[in-house]
Design a protein around this motif. Sequence first.
Motif, PDB file in Angstrom:
ATOM      1  N   ALA A  91       0.828  -1.209   0.000  1.00 27.79           N
ATOM      2  CA  ALA A  91       0.000   0.000   0.000  1.00 27.79           C
ATOM      3  C   ALA A  91       0.859   1.255   0.000  1.00 27.79           C
ATOM      4  N   ALA A  92       1.970   1.228   0.743  1.00 23.26           N
ATOM      5  CA  ALA A  92       2.866   2.385   0.789  1.00 23.26           C
ATOM      6  C   ALA A  92       3.503   2.640  -0.576  1.00 23.26           C
ATOM      7  N   GLU A  93       3.874   1.571  -1.276  1.00 16.33           N
ATOM      8  CA  GLU A  93       4.480   1.725  -2.604  1.00 16.33           C
ATOM      9  C   GLU A  93       3.473   2.262  -3.610  1.00 16.33           C
ATOM     10  N   ILE A  94       2.233   1.791  -3.534  1.00 16.79           N
ATOM     11  CA  ILE A  94       1.208   2.243  -4.478  1.00 16.79           C
ATOM     12  C   ILE A  94       0.853   3.705  -4.233  1.00 16.79           C
ATOM     13  N   LEU A  95       0.726   4.090  -2.963  1.00 17.24           N
ATOM     14  CA  LEU A  95       0.348   5.462  -2.627  1.00 17.24           C
ATOM     15  C   LEU A  95       1.526   6.424  -2.691  1.00 17.24           C
ATOM     16  N   GLY A  96       2.737   5.879  -2.687  1.00 16.90           N
ATOM     17  CA  GLY A  96       3.918   6.716  -2.773  1.00 16.90           C
ATOM     18  C   GLY A  96       4.199   7.511  -1.518  1.00 16.90           C
ATOM     19  N   LYS A  97       3.785   7.003  -0.378  1.00 14.02           N
ATOM     20  CA  LYS A  97       4.065   7.687   0.883  1.00 14.02           C
ATOM     21  C   LYS A  97       4.198   6.659   1.995  1.00 14.02           C
ATOM     22  N   GLU A  98       4.804   7.099   3.078  1.00 15.43           N
ATOM     23  CA  GLU A  98       5.040   6.196   4.201  1.00 15.43           C
ATOM     24  C   GLU A  98       3.739   5.943   4.962  1.00 15.43           C
ATOM     25  N   ILE A  99       3.498   4.685   5.278  1.00 17.97           N
ATOM     26  CA  ILE A  99       2.303   4.291   6.027  1.00 17.97           C
ATOM     27  C   ILE A  99       2.740   3.492   7.246  1.00 17.97           C
ATOM     28  N   LYS A 100       2.187   3.827   8.375  1.00 22.71           N
ATOM     29  CA  LYS A 100       2.473   3.074   9.587  1.00 22.71           C
ATOM     30  C   LYS A 100       1.674   1.776   9.564  1.00 22.71           C
ATOM     31  N   GLY A 101       2.384   0.691   9.437  1.00 28.08           N
ATOM     32  CA  GLY A 101       1.717  -0.600   9.368  1.00 28.08           C
ATOM     33  C   GLY A 101       1.596  -1.267  10.724  1.00 28.08           C
ATOM     34  N   SER A 102       1.156  -2.502  10.701  1.00 22.46           N
ATOM     35  CA  SER A 102       0.989  -3.282  11.929  1.00 22.46           C
ATOM     36  C   SER A 102       0.896  -4.754  11.564  1.00 22.46           C
ATOM     37  N   ILE A 103       0.937  -5.589  12.566  1.00 21.33           N
ATOM     38  CA  ILE A 103       0.733  -7.017  12.325  1.00 21.33           C
ATOM     39  C   ILE A 103      -0.666  -7.252  11.795  1.00 21.33           C
ATOM     40  N   SER A 104      -1.608  -6.530  12.356  1.00 21.95           N
ATOM     41  CA  SER A 104      -3.004  -6.679  11.958  1.00 21.95           C
ATOM     42  C   SER A 104      -3.240  -6.130  10.561  1.00 21.95           C
ATOM     43  N   LEU A 105      -4.061  -6.830   9.831  1.00 22.04           N
ATOM     44  CA  LEU A 105      -4.438  -6.370   8.503  1.00 22.04           C
ATOM     45  C   LEU A 105      -5.359  -5.159   8.593  1.00 22.04           C
ATOM     46  N   VAL A 106      -6.206  -5.142   9.627  1.00 25.87           N
ATOM     47  CA  VAL A 106      -7.130  -4.025   9.860  1.00 25.87           C
ATOM     48  C   VAL A 106      -7.084  -3.694  11.354  1.00 25.87           C
ATOM     49  N   PRO A 107      -6.222  -2.765  11.766  1.00 25.66           N
ATOM     50  CA  PRO A 107      -6.073  -2.456  13.197  1.00 25.66           C
ATOM     51  C   PRO A 107      -7.378  -2.062  13.884  1.00 25.66           C
ATOM     52  N   PHE A 108      -8.258  -1.374  13.164  1.00 27.99           N
ATOM     53  CA  PHE A 108      -9.527  -0.976  13.781  1.00 27.99           C
ATOM     54  C   PHE A 108     -10.348  -2.196  14.189  1.00 27.99           C
ATOM     55  N   GLU A 109     -10.402  -3.194  13.307  1.00 29.88           N
ATOM     56  CA  GLU A 109     -11.149  -4.413  13.622  1.00 29.88           C
ATOM     57  C   GLU A 109     -10.501  -5.161  14.785  1.00 29.88           C
ATOM     58  N   THR A 110      -9.178  -5.145  14.824  1.00 24.43           N
ATOM     59  CA  THR A 110      -8.478  -5.801  15.927  1.00 24.43           C
ATOM     60  C   THR A 110      -8.759  -5.092  17.246  1.00 24.43           C
ATOM     61  N   GLY A 111      -8.762  -3.763  17.217  1.00 26.63           N
ATOM     62  CA  GLY A 111      -9.102  -3.009  18.422  1.00 26.63           C
ATOM     63  C   GLY A 111     -10.530  -3.257  18.864  1.00 26.63           C
ATOM     64  N   SER A 112     -11.429  -3.365  17.891  1.00 20.99           N
ATOM     65  CA  SER A 112     -12.826  -3.660  18.217  1.00 20.99           C
ATOM     66  C   SER A 112     -12.951  -5.043  18.844  1.00 20.99           C
TER      67      SER A 112
END
Length: 360
Positions: A91-112
């Motif tokens: 996703a960072a390569e496609i958008l051309g900017k730095e993205i803070k990633g995580s182990i989780s694919l969807v951090p919001f769902e993991t937090g929920s």
Amino acid sequence: MIFWSLIALVVLAPLPFGSIYPWAWSSMAVIVAILLFCWCIKTLISSNGPTIGLNRTWFLILPFALVCGWVGIQMAPWTPESWHHPLWKDAAEILGKEIKGSISLVPFETGSGLLRLLTFGGIFWLAMQYGRNHQDANKMILALICAGTVYSIYGLYIEFTGSNTILWFEKERYKDNLTSTFRYKNSFATYAGIVVICSLGFFFRQFSKLGEESLGKFELRRQVITWLLTDGWKHLLPIVIVLTALILSDSRAGLFCTILGVVTLIAAIKVSHLKNIPYFGKLSFFAIAIIMGIFINSGSGVFDRLVSERIDTDVRGEIFASTFDAIVDRPILGYGSGTFENSFYLYHQKIRSHLDNLVG
């Protein structure tokens, strides 16, 4: 106040579609947090302390805390980049900017998912504290039985009138199955199964009081018949109502787990202090006969599915194979709690519609 608020929360939780939507379970989380806070204050100002302290429950709390801690790590952006799911880098390569990633694919769902897990843990903790009191435990079980019976009666009404609604909303799925106020049939079947097991256990407990006195065979039989006609039927009626609703949900998993739970309950009673239940063997056989009788007469849909050889075995096999592939790819770090749906579709998008029907 805390005790009755807890009962009200558990009783009303199935009402808003089984509390599956964010507004429902987040409201539940807030209420549980308030109840826990009030319980802590009450415990601190009390000279007796908690009913069950940490020294007696550490073996339960420790693994629960470890799981919650790991879920928290899965959603954290400060973990090593090598731990992050590869999609974050893509996703960072496609958008051309730095993205803070995580182990989780969807951090919001993991937090929920973490919030829901903590909510359930809070309910368990409060129920354990108040459930040590015999009278309070009976009140909680009776409240669950009454609530389950009411929800089942509502489901039966919807089923036999053919309105195909949940509350005042049109059903989106499972229009041929009884779901009561739940959106998914398996969710209702699980809830109904718990109520059936509690009802049967409560029935056996009340019935065991007849065997506390030494009575002759004829006198015992007379008292049993009298009790069943005057008071016992009140304990049997919820079992019949909820079990009928369970069968009409057409949930194979729910029915199987309920039968397994009933067998486990009977085995537990057999080795417990409730050994003075009159005609326990015959009653156990009668309970199983009721399940099978209602199953045959009102649950033809489940029966047909159980004996049918066409159960979408190919599709289910693909689901299991794709799930196994996902586990093999990330066996330790995983994809983040609560992200099964998102991660699964990366491996198999052809059976999305079928998986949607299995949810719940």
